[in-house]
Design a protein around this motif. Structure first.
Motif, PDB file in Angstrom:
ATOM      1  N   ALA A  32      20.707  33.474  30.004  1.00 22.72           N
ATOM      2  CA  ALA A  32      20.901  34.720  29.245  1.00 22.72           C
ATOM      3  C   ALA A  32      20.443  35.921  30.064  1.00 22.72           C
ATOM      4  CB  ALA A  32      20.153  34.652  27.919  1.00 22.72           C
ATOM      5  N   LEU A  33      19.326  35.780  30.762  1.00 25.97           N
ATOM      6  CA  LEU A  33      18.825  36.867  31.599  1.00 25.97           C
ATOM      7  C   LEU A  33      19.799  37.167  32.735  1.00 25.97           C
ATOM      8  CD1 LEU A  33      16.575  38.861  32.353  1.00 25.97           C
ATOM      9  CD2 LEU A  33      15.496  37.009  33.650  1.00 25.97           C
ATOM     10  N   ALA A  34      20.330  36.126  33.351  1.00 26.09           N
ATOM     11  CA  ALA A  34      21.299  36.306  34.438  1.00 26.09           C
ATOM     12  C   ALA A  34      22.553  37.012  33.925  1.00 26.09           C
ATOM     13  CB  ALA A  34      21.655  34.966  35.063  1.00 26.09           C
ATOM     14  N   LYS A  35      23.033  36.616  32.752  1.00 27.36           N
ATOM     15  CA  LYS A  35      24.220  37.253  32.175  1.00 27.36           C
ATOM     16  C   LYS A  35      23.945  38.716  31.840  1.00 27.36           C
ATOM     17  CE  LYS A  35      26.486  33.141  30.362  1.00 27.36           C
ATOM     18  NZ  LYS A  35      26.918  32.399  29.185  1.00 27.36           N
ATOM     19  N   GLN A  36      22.747  38.995  31.322  1.00 31.49           N
ATOM     20  CA  GLN A  36      22.370  40.371  30.991  1.00 31.49           C
ATOM     21  C   GLN A  36      22.320  41.220  32.263  1.00 31.49           C
ATOM     22  OE1 GLN A  36      18.359  40.796  29.677  1.00 31.49           O
ATOM     23  NE2 GLN A  36      18.575  42.946  29.149  1.00 31.49           N
ATOM     24  N   GLN A  37      21.718  40.693  33.306  1.00 32.59           N
ATOM     25  CA  GLN A  37      21.630  41.434  34.563  1.00 32.59           C
ATOM     26  C   GLN A  37      23.006  41.633  35.177  1.00 32.59           C
ATOM     27  OE1 GLN A  37      18.781  39.075  36.745  1.00 32.59           O
ATOM     28  NE2 GLN A  37      17.049  40.281  35.976  1.00 32.59           N
ATOM     29  N   GLN A  38      23.865  40.633  35.044  1.00 31.67           N
ATOM     30  CA  GLN A  38      25.225  40.735  35.570  1.00 31.67           C
ATOM     31  C   GLN A  38      26.010  41.804  34.824  1.00 31.67           C
ATOM     32  OE1 GLN A  38      27.638  37.213  35.057  1.00 31.67           O
ATOM     33  NE2 GLN A  38      28.767  37.636  36.933  1.00 31.67           N
ATOM     34  N   ALA A  39      25.815  41.873  33.506  1.00 31.85           N
ATOM     35  CA  ALA A  39      26.539  42.845  32.688  1.00 31.85           C
ATOM     36  C   ALA A  39      26.089  44.274  32.977  1.00 31.85           C
ATOM     37  CB  ALA A  39      26.350  42.528  31.203  1.00 31.85           C
ATOM     38  N   THR A  40      24.838  44.464  33.341  1.00 29.40           N
ATOM     39  CA  THR A  40      24.317  45.813  33.566  1.00 29.40           C
ATOM     40  C   THR A  40      24.350  46.235  35.032  1.00 29.40           C
ATOM     41  OG1 THR A  40      22.048  44.988  33.725  1.00 29.40           O
ATOM     42  CG2 THR A  40      22.807  45.691  31.548  1.00 29.40           C
ATOM     43  N   ALA A  41      24.675  45.315  35.929  1.00 25.97           N
ATOM     44  CA  ALA A  41      24.721  45.630  37.360  1.00 25.97           C
ATOM     45  C   ALA A  41      26.002  46.385  37.685  1.00 25.97           C
ATOM     46  CB  ALA A  41      24.644  44.351  38.183  1.00 25.97           C
ATOM     47  N   PRO A  42      25.934  47.267  38.670  1.00 24.97           N
ATOM     48  CA  PRO A  42      27.166  47.943  39.092  1.00 24.97           C
ATOM     49  C   PRO A  42      28.123  46.934  39.707  1.00 24.97           C
ATOM     50  CG  PRO A  42      25.348  48.466  40.583  1.00 24.97           C
ATOM     51  CD  PRO A  42      24.776  47.666  39.452  1.00 24.97           C
ATOM     52  N   PRO A  43      29.403  47.237  39.703  1.00 27.28           N
ATOM     53  CA  PRO A  43      30.387  46.296  40.275  1.00 27.28           C
ATOM     54  C   PRO A  43      30.110  46.045  41.748  1.00 27.28           C
ATOM     55  CG  PRO A  43      31.480  48.185  39.249  1.00 27.28           C
ATOM     56  CD  PRO A  43      30.026  48.447  39.207  1.00 27.28           C
TER      57      PRO A  43
END
Length: 145
Positions: free
Chosen positions: A126-137
């Protein structure tokens, strides 16, 4: 890894060289590799580990189970086992610094604490998905049509 193995490790020798160069640049005392290895070993010993009933599993101060005499967490080994379907022999092939006894001990610990470790895996995902969603492309995503 024993002190002799650490001393013969090329990356460790390079790190020690850079550390000594930095010390010299700032006018500090430099150390030879044996001194640096002793300092590193003493620092690792200062971290307290709580014993478990599993010979090769130690709980660090934060309660996270680690494989004894390594930096690997049980959850990391288990994730490889579950994700790739690796057998204990394949885990040993992929992580040759971990003995078969350590691997079996970690897997036994997992099966006896499955709910807790599965919850930790879910939390990490879940943390990885959250960080992926908020990271710039990424640059790769920008280049794709």
């Amino acid at each position: 890894m024993g002190a002799q193995n650490i001393q013969n490790s090329r990356p460790i020798r390079e790190i020690c060289y850079l550390l000594n160069e930095t010390c010299r640049h700032h006018g500090a005392v430099t150390l030879d590799i044996a001194d640096l290895v002793n300092i590193a070993n003493n620092a690792m010993l200062e971290t307290t580990h709580q014993s478990t009933e599993y010979k090769y599993i130690r709980l660090k101060d934060d309660g996270v189970p680690h494989i004894a005499e390594t930096t690997m967490k049980v959850v990391e080994l288990v994730t490889s086992h579950l994700t790739y379907g690796w057998s204990p022999a394949e885990l040993h092939f992929q992580y040759p610094h971990i003995t078969m006894s350590q691997i079996y001990s970690a897997l036994a610990y997992y099966w006896d604490h499955k709910a807790d470790i599965d919850a930790d895996i879910d939390r990490r995902l879940a943390l990885a998905k959250q960080q992926q969603a908020t990271a710039p492309p990424s640059i790769v995503a920008k280049l794709q049509p």
